[in-house]
Design an enzyme around this catalytic site. Sequence first.
Site, PDB file in Angstrom:
ATOM      1  N   GLY A   1       0.807  -1.214   0.000  1.00 15.09           N
ATOM      2  CA  GLY A   1       0.000   0.000   0.000  1.00 15.09           C
ATOM      3  C   GLY A   1       0.836   1.259   0.000  1.00 15.09           C
ATOM      4  O   GLY A   1       0.434   2.281  -0.582  1.00 15.09           O
ATOM      5  N   THR A   2       1.998   1.218   0.637  1.00 16.94           N
ATOM      6  CA  THR A   2       2.870   2.399   0.648  1.00 16.94           C
ATOM      7  C   THR A   2       3.375   2.691  -0.762  1.00 16.94           C
ATOM      8  O   THR A   2       3.371   3.846  -1.211  1.00 16.94           O
ATOM      9  CB  THR A   2       4.057   2.180   1.597  1.00 16.94           C
ATOM     10  OG1 THR A   2       3.590   1.815   2.892  1.00 16.94           O
ATOM     11  CG2 THR A   2       4.895   3.447   1.704  1.00 16.94           C
TER      12      THR A   2
ATOM     13  N   ILE B   1       5.854  -9.063  10.711  1.00 18.56           N
ATOM     14  CA  ILE B   1       7.073  -9.876  10.746  1.00 18.56           C
ATOM     15  C   ILE B   1       8.227  -9.140  10.062  1.00 18.56           C
ATOM     16  O   ILE B   1       9.273  -8.882  10.646  1.00 18.56           O
ATOM     17  CB  ILE B   1       6.863 -11.250  10.066  1.00 18.56           C
ATOM     18  CG1 ILE B   1       5.712 -11.999  10.740  1.00 18.56           C
ATOM     19  CG2 ILE B   1       8.150 -12.073  10.105  1.00 18.56           C
ATOM     20  CD1 ILE B   1       5.922 -12.278  12.210  1.00 18.56           C
TER      21      ILE B   1
ATOM     22  N   VAL C   1       5.724 -12.941   3.228  1.00 14.65           N
ATOM     23  CA  VAL C   1       7.145 -12.858   2.875  1.00 14.65           C
ATOM     24  C   VAL C   1       7.290 -11.905   1.693  1.00 14.65           C
ATOM     25  O   VAL C   1       6.788 -12.183   0.604  1.00 14.65           O
ATOM     26  CB  VAL C   1       7.715 -14.243   2.506  1.00 14.65           C
ATOM     27  CG1 VAL C   1       9.167 -14.108   2.044  1.00 14.65           C
ATOM     28  CG2 VAL C   1       7.613 -15.201   3.684  1.00 14.65           C
ATOM     29  N   LYS C   2       7.952 -10.780   1.970  1.00 14.38           N
ATOM     30  CA  LYS C   2       8.222  -9.842   0.875  1.00 14.38           C
ATOM     31  C   LYS C   2       9.547  -9.100   1.085  1.00 14.38           C
ATOM     32  O   LYS C   2      10.320  -8.915   0.144  1.00 14.38           O
ATOM     33  CB  LYS C   2       7.071  -8.843   0.690  1.00 14.38           C
ATOM     34  CG  LYS C   2       6.582  -8.164   1.952  1.00 14.38           C
ATOM     35  CD  LYS C   2       5.287  -7.402   1.665  1.00 14.38           C
ATOM     36  CE  LYS C   2       4.649  -6.888   2.944  1.00 14.38           C
ATOM     37  NZ  LYS C   2       3.330  -6.278   2.702  1.00 14.38           N
ATOM     38  N   THR C   3       9.843  -8.683   2.297  1.00 13.43           N
ATOM     39  CA  THR C   3      11.111  -7.988   2.536  1.00 13.43           C
ATOM     40  C   THR C   3      12.150  -8.898   3.182  1.00 13.43           C
ATOM     41  O   THR C   3      13.293  -8.463   3.397  1.00 13.43           O
ATOM     42  CB  THR C   3      10.887  -6.762   3.437  1.00 13.43           C
ATOM     43  OG1 THR C   3      10.301  -7.202   4.672  1.00 13.43           O
ATOM     44  CG2 THR C   3       9.968  -5.760   2.771  1.00 13.43           C
TER      45      THR C   3
ATOM     46  N   HIS D   1      -0.766  14.320  50.333  1.00 20.33           N
ATOM     47  CA  HIS D   1       0.019  13.089  50.228  1.00 20.33           C
ATOM     48  C   HIS D   1      -0.841  11.924  49.743  1.00 20.33           C
ATOM     49  O   HIS D   1      -0.755  10.809  50.243  1.00 20.33           O
ATOM     50  CB  HIS D   1       0.680  12.757  51.566  1.00 20.33           C
ATOM     51  CG  HIS D   1       1.595  13.839  52.053  1.00 20.33           C
ATOM     52  ND1 HIS D   1       1.951  13.976  53.366  1.00 20.33           N
ATOM     53  CD2 HIS D   1       2.220  14.861  51.394  1.00 20.33           C
ATOM     54  CE1 HIS D   1       2.757  15.024  53.501  1.00 20.33           C
ATOM     55  NE2 HIS D   1       2.921  15.567  52.311  1.00 20.33           N
TER      56      HIS D   1
ATOM     57  N   ARG E   1      11.276  17.788  37.616  1.00 21.51           N
ATOM     58  CA  ARG E   1      12.502  18.441  38.093  1.00 21.51           C
ATOM     59  C   ARG E   1      13.339  17.461  38.911  1.00 21.51           C
ATOM     60  O   ARG E   1      14.560  17.481  38.855  1.00 21.51           O
ATOM     61  CB  ARG E   1      12.160  19.657  38.939  1.00 21.51           C
ATOM     62  CG  ARG E   1      11.654  20.845  38.151  1.00 21.51           C
ATOM     63  CD  ARG E   1      11.324  21.997  39.077  1.00 21.51           C
ATOM     64  NE  ARG E   1      12.497  22.443  39.832  1.00 21.51           N
ATOM     65  CZ  ARG E   1      12.416  23.254  40.886  1.00 21.51           C
ATOM     66  NH1 ARG E   1      11.238  23.670  41.323  1.00 21.51           N
ATOM     67  NH2 ARG E   1      13.524  23.624  41.515  1.00 21.51           N
TER      68      ARG E   1
ATOM     69  N   LYS F   1      20.513  -1.945  14.258  1.00 22.91           N
ATOM     70  CA  LYS F   1      21.809  -2.554  14.562  1.00 22.91           C
ATOM     71  C   LYS F   1      22.926  -1.868  13.791  1.00 22.91           C
ATOM     72  O   LYS F   1      24.026  -1.674  14.322  1.00 22.91           O
ATOM     73  CB  LYS F   1      21.780  -4.047  14.230  1.00 22.91           C
ATOM     74  CG  LYS F   1      23.095  -4.766  14.510  1.00 22.91           C
ATOM     75  CD  LYS F   1      22.973  -6.272  14.380  1.00 22.91           C
ATOM     76  CE  LYS F   1      24.298  -6.957  14.695  1.00 22.91           C
ATOM     77  NZ  LYS F   1      24.177  -8.424  14.780  1.00 22.91           N
TER      78      LYS F   1
END
Length: 510
Positions: free
Chosen positions: A32-33, A122, A61-63, A267, A209, A133
């Site tokens: 879609g991108t 995935i 499974v594509k990338t 408190h 602070r 990494k």
Amino acid sequence: MRALISVSDKDGVVEFAKGLAGLGFEILSTGGTYQLLKDNGVAAVEVSEYTKSPEMFEGRVKTLHPKIHGGILYKRDDSSHAAQAKEFEIGGIDLVCVNLYPFKATIARTNDFAEIIENIDIGGPAMVRSAAKNFADVLIITDILDYDEVLEKLRSNSADMGFRRSLMIKAYEHTASYDAMIANYMNERFNGGFGDKKFITGTKVFTTRYGENPHQKGALYEFENFFSQNFKALKGEASFNNTTDINGALMLATSFGEAPAVAICKHANPCGFAIKSNLFESYTEALKCDPISAYGGVVAINGTLDRELALKMHEIFIEVIIAANVTDEALEVYSDKKRTKIFTQESKFLVRSDDKFDFKHIDGGFVYQERDFIQDDEVKNAKCVTTRSASSAEFTDLEIAWKVAALTKSNCVVYVKNSSLVAIGMGMTSRVDAARAAVAKARDLGLDISGCALASEAFFPFRDSIDIANEVGVKNIVQPGGSIRDDDVIAAANEHDMAMYFTGIRHFLH
């Protein structure tokens, strides 16, 4: 230069891709991108075309391909890596822009497990982790709010190691929180929420602070954008202690629906509470319970802080005010109070997140539990165990006292009269000490507590607290019951012509 863009949240991605293209990046993309970029004039290359490997198994499974992960992971300054990349015709990928399948949105929308499984990403986490990494060579972008800064850094050639490292940390936070969300969901669905691992993740709202004390660092983290959407500083900066005190006051003020409730806490424990016909009257009555403790305390207002109420509250020093909304005129009243902090949720009434869980740190770990919710019908469904029963007006005081007790540190006892808190003892090691402390303070302040309702968040183990209550004119009591001496306690209430109700529900707060 080459960039890989594959996002679920597509806000701003077209402009980002165009900016990259203008800097000379070749754009790789998926699904879609890719289609969105192509439709908007970005000359993107589909990943399957780049790898010469088709998407398989309905896009699962594509990338996951050496040309993708090799291009991300190989070290540019390592001659061996560079030689292997050349040998296997793996081109470098210098920027990865990925955010993950909308798992959270999916579980909010459907209970269909097959659909939920398909919305577990995935390839996305794999690419993010690979790029993170190798952050020294590859820019990894997982947050749409970083698009403009990344483009600016690239244009000015200032994407230094510090900037790359910050993006790397954010990337691992992104994948870690994503996996934690999936694991928590699966444990909630199949293990009652108590799996072998429990993950607690939050997003930083602001750094305080300091922590509880000046030598400690601190910050506020949120679940589900709650504070980002429901907390706005109008005056002052919230400290670590302010946030915990606000929570205590807000929990009490929001326990009665849209009623004009005002809670005063110190408190994180109540020192004043009332529900009257309007917020001005509620605050005035709430303050009477313990004006000494209210000094420097936190006030939660279940409605609008207007000028009239602000002028009344201005008479003493209140450190923190949290209101559903605040008028400009009320804010002006406090222009001379430098130490008073004012926050709002910008809503008609105060709201709470109502998280399903609760946890507390102990040395070496934490204890985790389902959250304790006080149901509106607990007193309504309580069993009257005495000869005398409460009138409808008295019953209202019992209901208020019960909720206040449930939100007060144990051991506690709470005295309510005419919908106002008139005495309270909390955090004591014995219940009778709590009763004595509350009565003593009421007497010191000259408060008449005769005819009031008394609530205890746990059972009375002995009749001594009932005898003390009689001395000050308590007429109605609500407690869980369940003591081995319940009969003695009931007998004491009958001797003193009191009404006593057992809810069968305990509300310890430790």
